[in-house]
Design an enzyme around this catalytic site. Structure first.
Site, PDB file in Angstrom:
ATOM      1  N   ASP A  16      -0.415   0.969   3.049  1.00 19.45           N
ATOM      2  CA  ASP A  16      -0.462   0.231   4.314  1.00 19.45           C
ATOM      3  C   ASP A  16       0.833  -0.516   4.633  1.00 19.45           C
ATOM      4  O   ASP A  16       0.820  -1.559   5.271  1.00 19.45           O
ATOM      5  CB  ASP A  16      -1.647  -0.762   4.330  1.00 19.45           C
ATOM      6  CG  ASP A  16      -2.967  -0.060   4.079  1.00 19.45           C
ATOM      7  OD1 ASP A  16      -3.113   1.094   4.500  1.00 19.45           O
ATOM      8  OD2 ASP A  16      -3.863  -0.668   3.444  1.00 19.45           O
ATOM      9  N   LYS A  19       3.790   3.128   7.157  1.00 23.98           N
ATOM     10  CA  LYS A  19       4.400   4.477   7.120  1.00 23.98           C
ATOM     11  C   LYS A  19       4.212   5.233   8.428  1.00 23.98           C
ATOM     12  O   LYS A  19       5.135   5.856   8.951  1.00 23.98           O
ATOM     13  CB  LYS A  19       3.790   5.287   5.957  1.00 23.98           C
ATOM     14  CG  LYS A  19       4.016   4.647   4.598  1.00 23.98           C
ATOM     15  CD  LYS A  19       3.245   5.345   3.497  1.00 23.98           C
ATOM     16  CE  LYS A  19       1.743   5.149   3.529  1.00 23.98           C
ATOM     17  NZ  LYS A  19       1.275   3.789   3.232  1.00 23.98           N
ATOM     18  N   GLY A  43      -4.872   5.761   6.187  1.00 22.44           N
ATOM     19  CA  GLY A  43      -5.095   5.320   7.562  1.00 22.44           C
ATOM     20  C   GLY A  43      -3.746   4.873   8.083  1.00 22.44           C
ATOM     21  O   GLY A  43      -3.252   3.829   7.691  1.00 22.44           O
ATOM     22  N   HIS A  44      -3.121   5.710   8.893  1.00 18.41           N
ATOM     23  CA  HIS A  44      -1.770   5.429   9.378  1.00 18.41           C
ATOM     24  C   HIS A  44      -1.835   5.063  10.859  1.00 18.41           C
ATOM     25  O   HIS A  44      -2.268   5.860  11.686  1.00 18.41           O
ATOM     26  CB  HIS A  44      -0.867   6.655   9.158  1.00 18.41           C
ATOM     27  CG  HIS A  44      -0.649   6.965   7.701  1.00 18.41           C
ATOM     28  ND1 HIS A  44       0.101   8.014   7.263  1.00 18.41           N
ATOM     29  CD2 HIS A  44      -1.085   6.325   6.587  1.00 18.41           C
ATOM     30  CE1 HIS A  44       0.109   8.018   5.933  1.00 18.41           C
ATOM     31  NE2 HIS A  44      -0.606   7.006   5.500  1.00 18.41           N
ATOM     32  N   GLN A 225      -0.620   6.475   0.891  1.00 20.75           N
ATOM     33  CA  GLN A 225      -0.810   5.441  -0.134  1.00 20.75           C
ATOM     34  C   GLN A 225       0.551   4.800  -0.474  1.00 20.75           C
ATOM     35  O   GLN A 225       1.418   4.755   0.384  1.00 20.75           O
ATOM     36  CB  GLN A 225      -1.488   6.004  -1.393  1.00 20.75           C
ATOM     37  CG  GLN A 225      -2.966   6.367  -1.189  1.00 20.75           C
ATOM     38  CD  GLN A 225      -3.186   7.682  -0.453  1.00 20.75           C
ATOM     39  OE1 GLN A 225      -2.703   8.715  -0.859  1.00 20.75           O
ATOM     40  NE2 GLN A 225      -3.929   7.639   0.635  1.00 20.75           N
TER      41      GLN A 225
HETATM   42  P1  GDP Z   1       0.320   2.861   6.760  1.00 18.97           P
HETATM   43  O1  GDP Z   1      -0.945   3.236   6.089  1.00 18.97           O
HETATM   44  O2  GDP Z   1       1.450   2.670   5.804  1.00 18.97           O
HETATM   45  O3  GDP Z   1       0.684   3.774   7.892  1.00 18.97           O
HETATM   46  O4  GDP Z   1       0.064   1.412   7.403  1.00 18.97           O
HETATM   47  P2  GDP Z   1      -1.266   0.940   8.206  1.00 18.97           P
HETATM   48  O5  GDP Z   1      -1.252   1.558   9.537  1.00 18.97           O
HETATM   49  O6  GDP Z   1      -2.475   1.113   7.374  1.00 18.97           O
HETATM   50  O7  GDP Z   1      -1.028  -0.614   8.240  1.00 18.97           O
HETATM   51  C1  GDP Z   1       0.061  -1.180   8.878  1.00 18.97           C
HETATM   52  C2  GDP Z   1      -0.440  -2.124   9.983  1.00 18.97           C
HETATM   53  O8  GDP Z   1       0.604  -2.956  10.409  1.00 18.97           O
HETATM   54  C3  GDP Z   1      -0.893  -1.377  11.234  1.00 18.97           C
HETATM   55  O9  GDP Z   1      -1.925  -2.098  11.833  1.00 18.97           O
HETATM   56  C4  GDP Z   1       0.357  -1.381  12.114  1.00 18.97           C
HETATM   57  O10 GDP Z   1       0.059  -1.298  13.498  1.00 18.97           O
HETATM   58  C5  GDP Z   1       0.935  -2.718  11.777  1.00 18.97           C
HETATM   59  N1  GDP Z   1       2.399  -2.827  11.822  1.00 18.97           N
HETATM   60  C6  GDP Z   1       3.334  -1.895  11.485  1.00 18.97           C
HETATM   61  N2  GDP Z   1       4.571  -2.428  11.555  1.00 18.97           N
HETATM   62  C7  GDP Z   1       4.432  -3.701  11.942  1.00 18.97           C
HETATM   63  C8  GDP Z   1       5.343  -4.783  12.148  1.00 18.97           C
HETATM   64  O11 GDP Z   1       6.544  -4.666  11.968  1.00 18.97           O
HETATM   65  N3  GDP Z   1       4.793  -5.987  12.530  1.00 18.97           N
HETATM   66  C9  GDP Z   1       3.470  -6.171  12.703  1.00 18.97           C
HETATM   67  N4  GDP Z   1       3.041  -7.361  13.061  1.00 18.97           N
HETATM   68  N5  GDP Z   1       2.583  -5.175  12.507  1.00 18.97           N
HETATM   69  C10 GDP Z   1       3.065  -3.960  12.110  1.00 18.97           C
HETATM   70  P1  IMO Z   2      -2.434   4.506   3.315  1.00 16.01           P
HETATM   71  O1  IMO Z   2      -1.856   5.883   3.371  1.00 16.01           O
HETATM   72  C1  IMO Z   2      -4.214   1.302   0.904  1.00 16.01           C
HETATM   73  C2  IMO Z   2      -6.748   2.546  -2.465  1.00 16.01           C
HETATM   74  C3  IMO Z   2      -8.230   2.252  -2.369  1.00 16.01           C
HETATM   75  C4  IMO Z   2      -8.569   2.116  -3.844  1.00 16.01           C
HETATM   76  C5  IMO Z   2      -7.684   3.150  -4.513  1.00 16.01           C
HETATM   77  C6  IMO Z   2      -8.383   4.475  -4.797  1.00 16.01           C
HETATM   78  O2  IMO Z   2      -3.108   4.076   4.565  1.00 16.01           O
HETATM   79  O3  IMO Z   2      -1.386   3.534   2.839  1.00 16.01           O
HETATM   80  P2  IMO Z   2      -9.206   6.502  -3.276  1.00 16.01           P
HETATM   81  O4  IMO Z   2     -10.153   6.519  -2.130  1.00 16.01           O
HETATM   82  O5  IMO Z   2      -7.841   6.998  -2.949  1.00 16.01           O
HETATM   83  O6  IMO Z   2      -9.740   7.155  -4.516  1.00 16.01           O
HETATM   84  O7  IMO Z   2      -9.066   4.938  -3.645  1.00 16.01           O
HETATM   85  O8  IMO Z   2      -6.602   3.371  -3.614  1.00 16.01           O
HETATM   86  N1  IMO Z   2      -6.194   3.303  -1.328  1.00 16.01           N
HETATM   87  C7  IMO Z   2      -5.419   2.778  -0.369  1.00 16.01           C
HETATM   88  N2  IMO Z   2      -5.025   1.502  -0.156  1.00 16.01           N
HETATM   89  N3  IMO Z   2      -3.770   2.275   1.717  1.00 16.01           N
HETATM   90  C8  IMO Z   2      -4.128   3.569   1.505  1.00 16.01           C
HETATM   91  O9  IMO Z   2      -3.600   4.597   2.212  1.00 16.01           O
HETATM   92  C9  IMO Z   2      -5.026   3.855   0.454  1.00 16.01           C
HETATM   93  N4  IMO Z   2      -5.598   4.991  -0.014  1.00 16.01           N
HETATM   94  C10 IMO Z   2      -6.291   4.644  -1.100  1.00 16.01           C
HETATM   95  O10 IMO Z   2      -8.466   1.068  -1.661  1.00 16.01           O
HETATM   96  O11 IMO Z   2      -8.161   0.852  -4.317  1.00 16.01           O
HETATM   97 MG    MG Z   3      -2.953   2.587   5.905  1.00 17.22          MG
END
Ligand code: GDP
Ligand code: IMO
Ligand code: MG
Length: 424
Positions: A16, A19, A43-44, A225
């Protein structure tokens, strides 16, 4: 960008990091985006033009300019979830069928894999991993124990193969005395997903990607991840079941190691984690709550509260090392806008009282040693170039670059595509 090589973008913390946003921002520079591991546990999130999208199985390069998006052999794919995700995007006007190419060698997540995921978690009791429940672990387990079902299998005599795998899973569930499931509805939807998959280009992606490279096409590999969730180098056993590190791009796409160009490591200006497992800089006080509230730190897949803490430079140095990171991308700096004091972990005190700057085998019980830095107390979110950054923020960036011995190439100051500053 190095011609004839791929660039890899991956998370350096516990996932998270942002990416999805950065892949979307960088997509115009590339011809192809490719996912190499993970599955719908990801979840991107992408935001642009007032819209927000959360992608799970679909690569984040689908929104800019008709690019090819590859789902590589290292990915695990749930046909039903993929179908739901793709149909939703098609409804909002995004043509996907000709642009998403799926590897025949990608493994299928079956409905029974998801039940097994729940059954194993229940059996672990207090020691549960806190998985996303998407069947990731059981699917990768079947892959390595040579029992998996692959996308290529759907092209021939599929039903028979499916039934044999299902029967084996049902035996396993019986042995675990796990009865809390009803497969009928899920299975129907899943089979619809199988038919839907057939409308996409099902390819030998290792051949395709190497051909594309020979044609001098530029390719961005999108990690899911983060490094601390890597099956080998993460905080085992509280990890996911794939290699999230840069080497995973070689395995998960069929690329030789000499085909890796730039490695973009993504980090938040602080740190978060979802699920169980050690997290040395985790905060349980007002600052942790403030990071969660301002950063909207709730899981994109499960809605779970993300655990929040200060940035951990010991952990990040380790991630940079095992990935061979060439450039850093700093995310969510704006979340720190209101903090008077910002802390960064620069060392650990181990259980025996010794101090170290190297990530130890066991993270349980280590105490972070902090360096305090001055906050900038300025709204970063509307800035358009780095010259506008307040001095304290410039100092923070410099401090990170020096400690991590890696240049910060991009700074993100908000969730929107436009809130991104590329540094010179
Ligand atoms: P990913 O899994 O690495 O793609 O990241 P996620 O989407 O799960 O989580 C990142 C969260 O931060 C999302 O809700 C984005 O919309 C938000 N986000 C990304 N970059 C920024 C930033 O620079 N500032 C803020 N405030 N939010 C951001
Ligand atoms: P993105 O791509 C954050 C965590 C789960 C759990 C562990 C194992 O959005 O960054 P799994 O379902 O993969 O067997 O769970 O890994 N986990 C993540 N945490 N971002 C993710 O993906 C994750 N994908 C798995 O919460 O601790
Ligand atoms: Mg994510």
């Amino acid at each position: 960008m190095n011609k004839g090589k791929v660039d890899v973008l991956l998370g350096l913390q516990w996932g998270d990091e942002g990416k999805g946003k950065v892949v979307d921002v960088l997509t115009p520079k590339y011809d192809v985006v490719a996912r190499f591991q993970g599955g719908p546990n990801a979840g991107h999130t992408l935001e642009f033009e007032g819209q927000k999208y959360v992608l799970r199985s679909i690569p984040s390069g689908i929104f800019q300019g008709g690019k090819i998006n590859i789902i590589g052999n290292g990915v695990v794919l749930a046909p039903d979830l993929f179908m739901d995700e793709a149909k939703e995007l098609e409804k909002s006007g995004h043509e996907l069928k000709s642009r998403i190419h799926i590897s025949k060698k990608a493994h299928l997540i079956m409905p029974t894999h998801r039940v097994l995921d729940r059954a194993y978690e229940a059996a672990r009791g207090k020691g549960k991993v806190g998985t996303t429940g998407k069947g990731i672990g059981p699917t990768y387990t079947d892959k390595t124990s040579r029992n998996g079902l692959r996308v290529g299998d759907i092209l021939d005599n599929f039903q028979e193969k499916y039934e044999a795998h299902k029967a084996r899973h049902l035996d396993m569930l019986k042995a675990l005395h796990f009865t809390d499931f009803d497969l009928e509805e899920t299975e129907k939807h899943w089979m619809e997903g199988i038919e839907y998959l057939k409308q996409f280009k099902i390819v030998d992606s290792e051949h395709e990607i190497n051909h594309l490279l020979r044609e001098q096409k530029s390719i961005l590999c999108e990690g899911a991840q983060g490094t601390m969730l890597d099956i080998d180098f993460g905080s085992y056993p509280f990890v996911t079941s794939s290699n999230t590190i840069c080497a995973g791009a070689c395995i998960g796409l069929g690329l030789g190691p000499n085909k890796i160009g730039n490695v973009y490591g993504i980090m938040k200006a602080y740190c978060t984690r979802v699920g169980s497992g050690p997290f040395p800089t985790e905060l349980f006080d007002e600052d942790g709550k403030k990071l969660r509230d301002i950063g909207h730190e709730y899981g994109a897949v499960t809605g779970r509260e993300r655990r929040c803490g200060w940035v951990d430079l010991v952990q990040l140095r380790y991630s940079i090392m095992v990935n061979g990171v060439t450039h850093l991308i700093l995310m969510k700096s704006d979340v720190l806008d209101q903090f008077k004091v910002i802390k960064a972990c620069v060392g650990y005190e181990l259980k025996d009282g010794t101090q170290t700057k190297e990530l130890p085998y066991d993270l349980e019980g280590v105490k972070p040693i902090y360096q305090e830095l001055q906050g900038w107390h300025t709204d970063l979110t509307k800035m358009t170039n780095e010259e506008e950054f307040p001095q304290q923020f410039k100092d923070y960036i410099k401090f990170l670059e020096e400690f991590l011995e890696t240049p910060i190439k991009i700074v993100s100051i908000g969730p929107d595509r436009n809130q991104t500053i590329v540094r010179n």
